[in-house]
Design an enzyme around this catalytic site. Sequence first.
Site, short mmCIF file in Angstrom:
data_model
loop_
_atom_site.label_atom_id
_atom_site.label_comp_id
_atom_site.label_asym_id
_atom_site.label_seq_id
_atom_site.Cartn_x
_atom_site.Cartn_y
_atom_site.Cartn_z
CG HIS A 1 -15.44 -15.17 -9.32
ND1 HIS A 1 -16.50 -15.77 -8.68
CD2 HIS A 1 -14.45 -15.08 -8.40
CE1 HIS A 1 -16.16 -16.03 -7.42
NE2 HIS A 1 -14.92 -15.60 -7.23
CD GLU B 1 -9.19 -15.71 -10.34
OE1 GLU B 1 -8.58 -16.45 -9.54
OE2 GLU B 1 -10.24 -15.13 -10.03
CG LEU C 1 -18.44 -24.17 -8.06
CD1 LEU C 1 -19.00 -25.59 -8.00
CD2 LEU C 1 -19.52 -23.15 -7.71
NE ARG D 1 -17.30 -13.47 -0.38
CZ ARG D 1 -16.70 -13.42 -1.57
NH1 ARG D 1 -17.40 -13.16 -2.66
NH2 ARG D 1 -15.42 -13.64 -1.68
CG MET E 1 -16.66 -28.58 -0.51
SD MET E 1 -18.30 -28.68 0.28
CE MET E 1 -19.23 -27.51 -0.70
P1 ADP Z 1 -10.01 -19.01 -3.35
O1 ADP Z 1 -11.39 -18.67 -3.83
O2 ADP Z 1 -9.69 -18.43 -2.01
O3 ADP Z 1 -8.92 -18.82 -4.41
P2 ADP Z 1 -9.88 -21.84 -3.95
O4 ADP Z 1 -10.25 -21.63 -5.37
O5 ADP Z 1 -8.51 -22.39 -3.68
O6 ADP Z 1 -10.07 -20.57 -3.04
O7 ADP Z 1 -10.97 -22.83 -3.30
C1 ADP Z 1 -10.93 -23.19 -1.97
C2 ADP Z 1 -12.00 -24.23 -1.71
O8 ADP Z 1 -11.74 -25.38 -2.51
C3 ADP Z 1 -12.05 -24.70 -0.26
O9 ADP Z 1 -13.40 -24.82 0.18
C4 ADP Z 1 -11.41 -26.08 -0.35
O10 ADP Z 1 -11.84 -26.96 0.65
C5 ADP Z 1 -11.93 -26.53 -1.70
N1 ADP Z 1 -11.19 -27.69 -2.18
C6 ADP Z 1 -9.92 -27.78 -2.61
N2 ADP Z 1 -9.60 -29.08 -2.89
C7 ADP Z 1 -10.72 -29.82 -2.62
C8 ADP Z 1 -11.06 -31.20 -2.69
N3 ADP Z 1 -10.18 -32.11 -3.12
N4 ADP Z 1 -12.30 -31.58 -2.35
C9 ADP Z 1 -13.20 -30.67 -1.92
N5 ADP Z 1 -12.96 -29.37 -1.81
C10 ADP Z 1 -11.74 -28.94 -2.16
#
Ligand code: ADP
Length: 391
Positions: free
Chosen positions: A178, A376, A206, A238, A281
């Site tokens: 990351h 990123e 996260l 994971r 999530m």
């Molecule tokens: P990636 O790592 O694939 O780029 P993201 O950074 O978009 O993914 O993160 C995806 C996660 O963020 C998922 O678990 C999604 O449910 C969570 N997420 C996005 N918006 C919310 C929200 N409003 N409340 C809780 N979780 C969220």
Amino acid sequence: MVRSILTINSGSSSIKFSVYGAGPDPERLLSGKLERIGLPEGRFSAESGQGDVLVSKELSLPDHGGALKELFGWLASRPEDRGMGAVGHRVVHGGSKYTVPQRVDKTLLNTIRELTPFAAEHLPHEIKAIEAVSSAFPGLPQIACFDTSFHRTMSEAATTFAIPAEFRAEGVVRYGFHGLSYEYIMEELSRLEPARSKGRTIIAHLGNGCSMAAVNEARCVDTTMGFTPLGGLVMSTRTGELDPGIIVYLLKTRGYAPDELNVLLNRKSGLLGISGASSDMADLLREEAASPSAALAIEVFCYQARKYIGALSAALGGLDTIIFTAGIGENSPEIRARLTKGLGFLGVELDVEKNKKNGPVISRGPVEVMVMKTNEELMIARHAWRVLSPS
Ligand code: ADP
């Protein structure tokens, strides 16, 4: 003349791309995604820098090469493509050899190929993307931006695993990932609050993948991910931290082949594994009232993350700032509140109303807690520009 830079971020079944104007602080001209590569109902979507939909369609994307061909064909019809002077790639692993962004040449490509066993989930797709660009645009400069670079300042104590030294000699050490997200966040912090950016900071990225980095004097001191992006925090699918004895147990009792074990640990575990329902999530938060296993998945996620904040604060010798970023970190007041609960002894106390508004500052205790949107792709475009135009 270099007028624009294409950035490519290749995942296992998706490719995110953006086109930026060239310059030290590049402006995003368009961005998009190729999704469900190798699966039914592939999707290709893109929007302009202002958010207007430029394309949104279902189509068959049998493999990464085919998906990129589709992208290059479409880009050729776009005005943003004229003067495309470079392609910047996210590359998950640079091993010990590549610690800063580099122009891709044969040696670099061969080294990344040799590193494939270090990041078998990610590197093959990234190599394919580099090869596809080489054959579509021979001679176009390509810049590899490594997720491991940010962590190169970690000490030997932080990077050494307690296994026989011969493995360390062949590169089995903590690398951390990351890094492009962390670099972007640190550049933002130093722009917004220069003095604070020199202090002791934990960045919590996260998303689907989750990790934290401990940074002091703008240098990475430690991070939760390890030799691969599988270690540390509980993630969408994971495991994160796992007693290595469990792997021995599974090998002995199930006789798993390496690939089966890999699928179990990388794709069937984490939030999905604990809940048995979803890796997402937002889904779990909706379901937790009715589903004890969804509630447990959220609780384990928050508990483990809280524990790591304690560990990284100890590694830093104290704490000045926490920054939440990525999908969960940027959007979920609920998770940020649960994860930081009980950290008053460290000086971490959230302001309920500011937390609900997703920042930018969400704390009222001595430790400043912030929410920042990561980028990123922009970091890749900045790196590509810097490599091509050294000051
Ligand atoms: P990636 O790592 O694939 O780029 P993201 O950074 O978009 O993914 O993160 C995806 C996660 O963020 C998922 O678990 C999604 O449910 C969570 N997420 C996005 N918006 C919310 C929200 N409003 N409340 C809780 N979780 C969220």
